[in-house]
Structures are given as C-alpha cells and as structure tokens.
Scaffold this motif. Structure first.
Motif, mmCIF file in Angstrom:
data_model
loop_
_atom_site.group_PDB
_atom_site.id
_atom_site.type_symbol
_atom_site.label_atom_id
_atom_site.label_comp_id
_atom_site.label_asym_id
_atom_site.label_seq_id
_atom_site.Cartn_x
_atom_site.Cartn_y
_atom_site.Cartn_z
ATOM 1 N N MET A 1 17.535 -23.624 56.818
ATOM 2 C CA MET A 1 18.152 -25.280 57.535
ATOM 3 C C MET A 1 17.169 -25.907 57.349
ATOM 4 O O MET A 1 18.574 -27.041 57.534
ATOM 5 N N ILE A 2 16.185 -25.971 56.045
ATOM 6 C CA ILE A 2 16.037 -27.673 55.531
ATOM 7 C C ILE A 2 16.969 -27.998 54.393
ATOM 8 O O ILE A 2 17.148 -29.519 54.843
ATOM 9 N N SER A 3 17.401 -27.188 53.817
ATOM 10 C CA SER A 3 18.612 -27.287 53.260
ATOM 11 C C SER A 3 20.228 -28.335 54.113
ATOM 12 O O SER A 3 21.518 -28.970 53.872
ATOM 13 N N ASP A 4 20.376 -27.753 55.270
ATOM 14 C CA ASP A 4 21.147 -28.585 56.033
ATOM 15 C C ASP A 4 20.516 -29.420 57.301
ATOM 16 O O ASP A 4 21.548 -30.213 57.234
ATOM 17 N N VAL A 5 19.964 -30.499 56.497
ATOM 18 C CA VAL A 5 19.901 -31.640 56.329
ATOM 19 C C VAL A 5 20.353 -32.737 55.821
ATOM 20 O O VAL A 5 20.023 -33.033 54.579
ATOM 21 N N THR A 6 21.140 -33.214 56.341
ATOM 22 C CA THR A 6 22.104 -34.686 55.668
ATOM 23 C C THR A 6 21.763 -36.132 55.482
ATOM 24 O O THR A 6 22.223 -36.494 55.329
ATOM 25 N N LEU A 7 20.633 -35.983 56.543
ATOM 26 C CA LEU A 7 20.221 -37.570 56.674
ATOM 27 C C LEU A 7 19.513 -37.996 55.429
ATOM 28 O O LEU A 7 19.334 -37.949 54.562
ATOM 29 N N GLY A 8 20.441 -39.361 55.108
ATOM 30 C CA GLY A 8 20.320 -39.713 54.123
ATOM 31 C C GLY A 8 21.008 -39.712 53.114
ATOM 32 O O GLY A 8 20.952 -40.374 51.881
ATOM 33 N N GLN A 9 21.955 -38.909 52.648
ATOM 34 C CA GLN A 9 22.870 -38.908 52.264
ATOM 35 C C GLN A 9 24.767 -39.199 51.570
ATOM 36 O O GLN A 9 24.669 -39.922 53.300
ATOM 37 N N TYR A 10 24.564 -39.867 50.631
ATOM 38 C CA TYR A 10 25.558 -41.054 51.015
ATOM 39 C C TYR A 10 27.303 -39.886 50.108
ATOM 40 O O TYR A 10 26.922 -39.300 48.737
ATOM 41 N N TYR A 11 28.238 -39.610 50.787
ATOM 42 C CA TYR A 11 28.878 -39.408 50.070
ATOM 43 C C TYR A 11 30.398 -39.993 49.318
ATOM 44 O O TYR A 11 30.784 -40.982 49.850
ATOM 45 N N GLY A 71 22.807 -28.283 62.094
ATOM 46 C CA GLY A 71 22.238 -27.117 62.383
ATOM 47 C C GLY A 71 20.541 -27.207 61.947
ATOM 48 O O GLY A 71 20.598 -26.150 62.956
ATOM 49 N N ALA A 72 19.970 -28.130 61.727
ATOM 50 C CA ALA A 72 18.942 -28.176 62.239
ATOM 51 C C ALA A 72 17.882 -28.990 63.274
ATOM 52 O O ALA A 72 17.215 -28.846 63.762
ATOM 53 N N ILE A 73 18.961 -29.588 63.943
ATOM 54 C CA ILE A 73 18.407 -29.510 65.864
ATOM 55 C C ILE A 73 19.879 -28.819 66.945
ATOM 56 O O ILE A 73 19.144 -29.231 67.695
ATOM 57 N N TRP A 74 19.937 -27.887 66.713
ATOM 58 C CA TRP A 74 21.071 -27.281 67.830
ATOM 59 C C TRP A 74 20.004 -26.455 68.724
ATOM 60 O O TRP A 74 20.253 -26.265 69.604
ATOM 61 N N PHE A 75 18.768 -25.545 68.023
ATOM 62 C CA PHE A 75 17.769 -25.462 69.075
ATOM 63 C C PHE A 75 17.523 -27.187 69.905
ATOM 64 O O PHE A 75 16.920 -26.425 71.295
ATOM 65 N N ILE A 76 17.231 -28.236 69.676
ATOM 66 C CA ILE A 76 16.765 -29.382 70.679
ATOM 67 C C ILE A 76 17.928 -28.978 71.443
ATOM 68 O O ILE A 76 18.151 -29.771 72.594
ATOM 69 N N ILE A 77 19.339 -29.369 70.533
ATOM 70 C CA ILE A 77 20.728 -30.042 71.882
ATOM 71 C C ILE A 77 20.462 -28.273 73.082
ATOM 72 O O ILE A 77 20.883 -28.932 74.020
ATOM 73 N N LEU A 78 20.387 -26.910 72.217
ATOM 74 C CA LEU A 78 20.623 -25.989 73.305
ATOM 75 C C LEU A 78 19.298 -26.058 73.941
ATOM 76 O O LEU A 78 19.798 -25.805 75.403
ATOM 77 N N PHE A 79 18.261 -25.961 74.100
ATOM 78 C CA PHE A 79 17.080 -26.140 74.722
ATOM 79 C C PHE A 79 17.277 -27.647 76.111
ATOM 80 O O PHE A 79 16.965 -27.263 77.313
ATOM 81 N N THR A 80 17.610 -28.744 75.368
ATOM 82 C CA THR A 80 18.236 -29.839 76.683
ATOM 83 C C THR A 80 19.071 -29.433 77.789
ATOM 84 O O THR A 80 19.155 -29.416 79.290
ATOM 85 N N ALA A 81 20.321 -28.898 76.891
ATOM 86 C CA ALA A 81 21.161 -28.737 78.063
ATOM 87 C C ALA A 81 21.258 -27.341 79.046
ATOM 88 O O ALA A 81 20.901 -27.329 79.789
ATOM 89 N N VAL A 82 19.708 -26.198 78.069
ATOM 90 C CA VAL A 82 19.710 -25.628 79.256
ATOM 91 C C VAL A 82 18.483 -26.318 80.573
ATOM 92 O O VAL A 82 18.823 -25.234 81.500
ATOM 93 N N LEU A 83 17.769 -26.110 79.994
ATOM 94 C CA LEU A 83 17.097 -27.482 81.281
ATOM 95 C C LEU A 83 18.100 -28.646 82.137
ATOM 96 O O LEU A 83 17.633 -28.137 83.433
ATOM 97 N N ASN A 84 18.458 -29.076 81.522
ATOM 98 C CA ASN A 84 19.780 -29.602 82.521
ATOM 99 C C ASN A 84 20.368 -28.595 83.611
ATOM 100 O O ASN A 84 20.839 -29.100 84.555
#
Length: 283
Positions: A1-11, A71-84
């Motif tokens: 999961m750590i390797s899925d974080v792309t914040l700060g990368q330049y392409y 991939g690193a935040i799918w749980f937050i998205i899913l959790f928020t969607a379920v609550l709503n």
C-alpha cells in the motif's frame, strides 16, 4: 500500500498542462476543489467527473498512475460512502437489522465517493505535471503579498516544497525497511492491536534516523552551495503568463461555471415526477 502513494511524484512528459504556468495550475486546482465541493446533485457531479477526466487526458500522464494513488485511500472513500448510504433519510429500498438503505442515501453516497475521487485526481495532476522547483517559485509568487506583514515567504515555500518532494522518498525508504525487517523474521501483520503497535517501532526508529540524516545532508549541500534566502535571487526560467495559460483558465472557468449552474437542476426523481405531471395534464 505504501508503494501506491503517488503524492509528490513528477512525471516528465510534454503536454498542454505541463507547459502551463505553475501559478495558474495552483489557482485552478484550488478553484476546482472548491467547485467540486459545491457539486451536490447528479448533473453537476457528472460534469465534475467529465472535467477531471478531460484534465487527465490533457496531462498525458498514464491513467494507471492516477488510480494507483487511489489505492491508499480506498478504505476512506468506501467508509464515507457507506455512512452516507445508511444515514441519509428518504425512500426505503431495503433494511438490514436496524439499518435502512434509501434511494437518496445511495445517490448521496455515489456523489460523495465521486467527489473524493475527483479531489484526489485533481491534486495528483498538479504534482504529476509540476516540478518541485516550479512549485517553489509559484508558491513564493502567490504568497508574495504576505511579505508586507514580515512573513518569510521564500523560506515557507521552500519548506512546503521540500516536504512534498520527500514524501515519495520516505515512503520508499519505509517500504525497504519493512522488507528488511520481514527478511529478518519480523511479524508485522498478525497479532492484536498491541502487537502491531510494537511491530511498528522497528520501522519508525530507522525511518526517523534516515529522515534526519537526509535533512542534514540536504542542509549541508545547500550551505556548500552558499544558498541564502530569497533576497537578490534570480531564476533561470522566469515565470510568464502566456496565451496557453489564459486559454486554460478560460476553459477551466467555463467548466466550473457549468458545474455551478447545474447545481440548480432538480434531481432526476423530481424531473421524472414533473414529466409525469405534464403527461397527465395534457393527455
């Protein structure tokens, strides 16, 4: 999961968004994030998703890199969607124990999930298409009015950019440390909460030591190159607003205006009921 974080990368790529002024990209990103929060119905969120995909296509960055970061935040998205989905009142679809799923809840959960995904993707566009040097210059330029209040804008911009730049480096270092600990027989994924907390210590200690070592090496390298604050410093590539920046601002502004206007469009259920009333009235 750590390797899925792309914040700060330049392409590195030649594209329309890569060639835009970094200041314009930062302003458009902030503005689009605000507009995405204003999207509160199906038509406006659909235009938000279409606009996000349009900007991704203009960046010419592979789509897999954008969705890799989700991939690193799918749980937050899913959790928020379920609550709503469970706590929005409305027309009941079905019930599970004391939990009721409504049509309005499902619609709102889809809107919230799509909004979060768009926010992450828009933020990724900025980091994928802008180098750390460009980010530093852009942030310093945008925060220049704060100099009147004695704020050291250059130092602030430099700290923000260095922090963003070293996010992927530290994540890569953490993954190497975890692999090394597992190779030595460390059990990082089993046991209770206390056991897992204790298992994190052999990772955090070398990671913190490595971070301080990198910070010391960076500070020493900057001192060896006689680096000073922003006074009297010049830039190799001065920032200039060009036609492509104005054109991009107009296009993004038109899309944002469309999203805001679509907020006044009724929901699909209201439109259907109005259509049924018209049919009964004239037939």
């Amino acid at each position: 999961m750590i390797s899925d974080v792309t914040l700060g990368q330049y392409y590195h790529k030649k594209s329309f968004i890569h060639s835009m002024d970094a200041r314009v990209k930062i302003i458009l990103m902030i503005g689009f994030i605000v507009v995405a929060f204003l999207a509160n119905n199906v038509p406006s969120i659909l235009l938000t998703v279409i606009s996000t995909l349009f900007f991704i296509a203009l960046s010419r960055v592979p789509l897999r890199l954008y969705f890799k970061g989700l991939g690193a935040i799918w749980f937050i998205i899913l959790f928020t969607a379920v609550l709503n989905c469970l706590y929005i009142p409305g027309r009941e679809l079905f019930s599970i124990w004391k939990l009721t799923v409504t049509f309005e809840g499902i619609r709102q959960s889809c809107i919230v999930a799509a909004r979060l995904v768009c926010l992450i993707l828009i933020s990724s566009i900025l980091t994928f298409t802008t180098t750390p040097t460009q980010l530093t210059s852009a942030i310093e330029s945008l925060l220049a009015p704060l100099k009147l209040f004695g704020v050291k804008v250059h130092d602030l911009a430099m700290m923000m950019t260095i922090a963003l730049r070293f996010v992927p480096t530290l994540l890569e270092e953490a993954e190497k440390i975890m692999s090394a600990q597992k190779a030595r027989g460390a059990d990082l994924g089993s046991g209770g909460v206390i056991s897992r907390i204790k298992a994190v210590v052999p990772i955090l200690v070398p990671l913190i030591v490595s971070a301080f070592r990198r910070a010391y090496d960076l500070a020493l390298a900057m001192e060896c190159r006689c680096y000073t604050d922003g006074k009297g410093r010049t830039r190799l590539n001065p920032m200039k607003i060009r036609f492509r920046d104005v054109f991009g601002f107009i296009v993004a502004g038109a899309l944002a205006a469309g999203i805001i206007l679509l907020r006044d469009v009724p929901h699909w259920s209201v439109l259907l009921s109005q259509a049924e009333e018209l049919i009964e009235k004239y037939i």
